[in-house]
Design a protein around this motif. Structure first.
Motif, PDB file in Angstrom:
ATOM      1  N   PHE A  95       0.890  -1.165   0.000  1.00 38.81           N
ATOM      2  CA  PHE A  95       0.000   0.000   0.000  1.00 38.81           C
ATOM      3  C   PHE A  95       0.926   1.211   0.000  1.00 38.81           C
ATOM      4  CE2 PHE A  95      -3.545  -2.088   2.847  1.00 38.81           C
ATOM      5  CZ  PHE A  95      -3.943  -2.883   1.787  1.00 38.81           C
TER       6      PHE A  95
ATOM      7  N   CYS B 237       1.619   2.607   3.729  1.00 42.29           N
ATOM      8  CA  CYS B 237       1.858   1.655   4.818  1.00 42.29           C
ATOM      9  C   CYS B 237       3.319   1.754   5.277  1.00 42.29           C
ATOM     10  CB  CYS B 237       1.551   0.247   4.299  1.00 42.29           C
ATOM     11  SG  CYS B 237       2.234  -1.074   5.308  1.00 42.29           S
ATOM     12  N   PRO B 238       3.554   2.026   6.548  1.00 44.59           N
ATOM     13  CA  PRO B 238       4.940   2.185   7.025  1.00 44.59           C
ATOM     14  C   PRO B 238       5.761   0.902   6.921  1.00 44.59           C
ATOM     15  CG  PRO B 238       3.383   2.265   8.871  1.00 44.59           C
ATOM     16  CD  PRO B 238       2.563   2.291   7.623  1.00 44.59           C
ATOM     17  N   PHE B 239       5.115  -0.253   7.086  1.00 41.37           N
ATOM     18  CA  PHE B 239       5.834  -1.531   6.948  1.00 41.37           C
ATOM     19  C   PHE B 239       6.297  -1.727   5.499  1.00 41.37           C
ATOM     20  CE2 PHE B 239       2.643  -1.916  10.311  1.00 41.37           C
ATOM     21  CZ  PHE B 239       3.435  -2.261  11.399  1.00 41.37           C
TER      22      PHE B 239
ATOM     23  N   ILE C 155      -5.458 -10.292   2.806  1.00 37.68           N
ATOM     24  CA  ILE C 155      -5.050  -8.932   2.447  1.00 37.68           C
ATOM     25  C   ILE C 155      -4.222  -8.393   3.588  1.00 37.68           C
ATOM     26  CG2 ILE C 155      -5.806  -6.582   1.919  1.00 37.68           C
ATOM     27  CD1 ILE C 155      -6.524  -8.496  -0.301  1.00 37.68           C
ATOM     28  N   GLN C 156      -2.939  -8.519   3.453  1.00 39.04           N
ATOM     29  CA  GLN C 156      -1.989  -7.887   4.385  1.00 39.04           C
ATOM     30  C   GLN C 156      -0.744  -7.548   3.584  1.00 39.04           C
ATOM     31  OE1 GLN C 156      -1.099  -9.575   8.437  1.00 39.04           O
ATOM     32  NE2 GLN C 156       1.028  -9.385   7.774  1.00 39.04           N
ATOM     33  N   VAL C 157      -0.277  -6.331   3.775  1.00 48.05           N
ATOM     34  CA  VAL C 157       0.927  -5.885   3.075  1.00 48.05           C
ATOM     35  C   VAL C 157       1.950  -5.404   4.097  1.00 48.05           C
ATOM     36  CG1 VAL C 157      -0.166  -5.290   0.892  1.00 48.05           C
ATOM     37  CG2 VAL C 157      -0.139  -3.598   2.735  1.00 48.05           C
ATOM     38  N   PRO C 158       3.243  -5.458   3.785  1.00 45.46           N
ATOM     39  CA  PRO C 158       3.808  -5.937   2.530  1.00 45.46           C
ATOM     40  C   PRO C 158       3.730  -7.455   2.402  1.00 45.46           C
ATOM     41  CG  PRO C 158       5.554  -5.503   4.099  1.00 45.46           C
ATOM     42  CD  PRO C 158       4.277  -5.033   4.749  1.00 45.46           C
TER      43      PRO C 158
ATOM     44  N   GLU D 172       5.045 -10.368   6.350  1.00 44.79           N
ATOM     45  CA  GLU D 172       5.853  -9.839   7.469  1.00 44.79           C
ATOM     46  C   GLU D 172       7.108  -9.101   6.972  1.00 44.79           C
ATOM     47  OE1 GLU D 172       4.924  -9.505  10.520  1.00 44.79           O
ATOM     48  OE2 GLU D 172       3.076 -10.583  10.106  1.00 44.79           O
TER      49      GLU D 172
HETATM   50  N1  LIG Z   1       3.503  -7.300  11.121  1.00 46.35           N
HETATM   51  C1  LIG Z   1       3.183  -6.880   9.773  1.00 46.35           C
HETATM   52  C2  LIG Z   1       2.205  -5.726   9.835  1.00 46.35           C
HETATM   53  C3  LIG Z   1       1.694  -5.336   8.457  1.00 46.35           C
HETATM   54  C4  LIG Z   1       0.442  -4.490   8.519  1.00 46.35           C
HETATM   55  O1  LIG Z   1      -0.126  -4.235   9.607  1.00 46.35           O
HETATM   56  N2  LIG Z   1       0.001  -4.028   7.368  1.00 46.35           N
HETATM   57  C5  LIG Z   1      -1.255  -3.327   7.286  1.00 46.35           C
HETATM   58  C6  LIG Z   1      -1.082  -2.043   6.448  1.00 46.35           C
HETATM   59  S1  LIG Z   1       0.022  -0.867   7.200  1.00 46.35           S
HETATM   60  C7  LIG Z   1      -2.270  -4.181   6.556  1.00 46.35           C
HETATM   61  O2  LIG Z   1      -1.930  -4.873   5.617  1.00 46.35           O
HETATM   62  N3  LIG Z   1      -3.533  -4.155   6.995  1.00 46.35           N
HETATM   63  C8  LIG Z   1      -4.584  -4.898   6.354  1.00 46.35           C
HETATM   64  C9  LIG Z   1      -5.578  -4.015   5.688  1.00 46.35           C
HETATM   65  O3  LIG Z   1      -5.411  -2.793   5.746  1.00 46.35           O
HETATM   66  O4  LIG Z   1      -6.513  -4.544   5.046  1.00 46.35           O
HETATM   67  C10 LIG Z   1       4.475  -6.527   9.032  1.00 46.35           C
HETATM   68  O5  LIG Z   1       5.463  -6.133   9.705  1.00 46.35           O
HETATM   69  O6  LIG Z   1       4.528  -6.674   7.810  1.00 46.35           O
END
Ligand SMILES: N[C@@H](CCC(=O)N[C@@H](CS)C(=O)NCC(=O)O)C(=O)O
Length: 91
Positions: free
Chosen positions: A12, A15-17, A54-57, A73
């Motif tokens: 995204f 998204c900071p990650f 749906i989880q990024v990155p 992760e």
């Molecule tokens: N622990 C994960 C956290 C990733 C995370 O929280 N990503 C958020 C976006 S910043 C996400 O994908 N959220 C699901 C959504 O928005 O549908 C990592 O370090 O990659």
């Protein structure tokens, strides 16, 4: 610059990650296909169906035998990128 055709990063924009992973790619000088799963419905669908959520990155690795690894992760992705591309450089 290394172009890694076997890798694609689902992210995204805000998204900071994801920024953490993109920054590591920049540092290592590695170019991958960057796919915005927030703005592009086709990328979002591929992420859900391929990776399972749906989880990024999420880093999509296309293996030599054609199979796919969907790596979630940010810490795991950065560790993978460093191990594969850092060539012993000290970060
Ligand atoms: N622990 C994960 C956290 C990733 C995370 O929280 N990503 C958020 C976006 S910043 C996400 O994908 N959220 C699901 C959504 O928005 O549908 C990592 O370090 O990659």
């Amino acid at each position: 610059m290394t172009v890694a055709k076997d890798l694609a990063l689902y992210h995204f924009a805000h998204c900071p990650f994801c920024a953490f992973v993109r920054r590591e790619l920049d540092k290592l000088g590695v170019e991958v296909d960057i796919r915005d799963a927030g703005a592009n419905p086709a990328h979002r669908k591929a992420l859900k169906e391929g990776g399972g959520k749906i989880q990024v990155p999420c880093l999509l690795i296309t293996n030599e035998d054609g199979s796919e690894t969907w790596m979630y992760e940010s810490m795991d992705i950065v560790a993978y990128l460093k191990k594969r591309f850092s060539k012993g450089k000290v970060a």
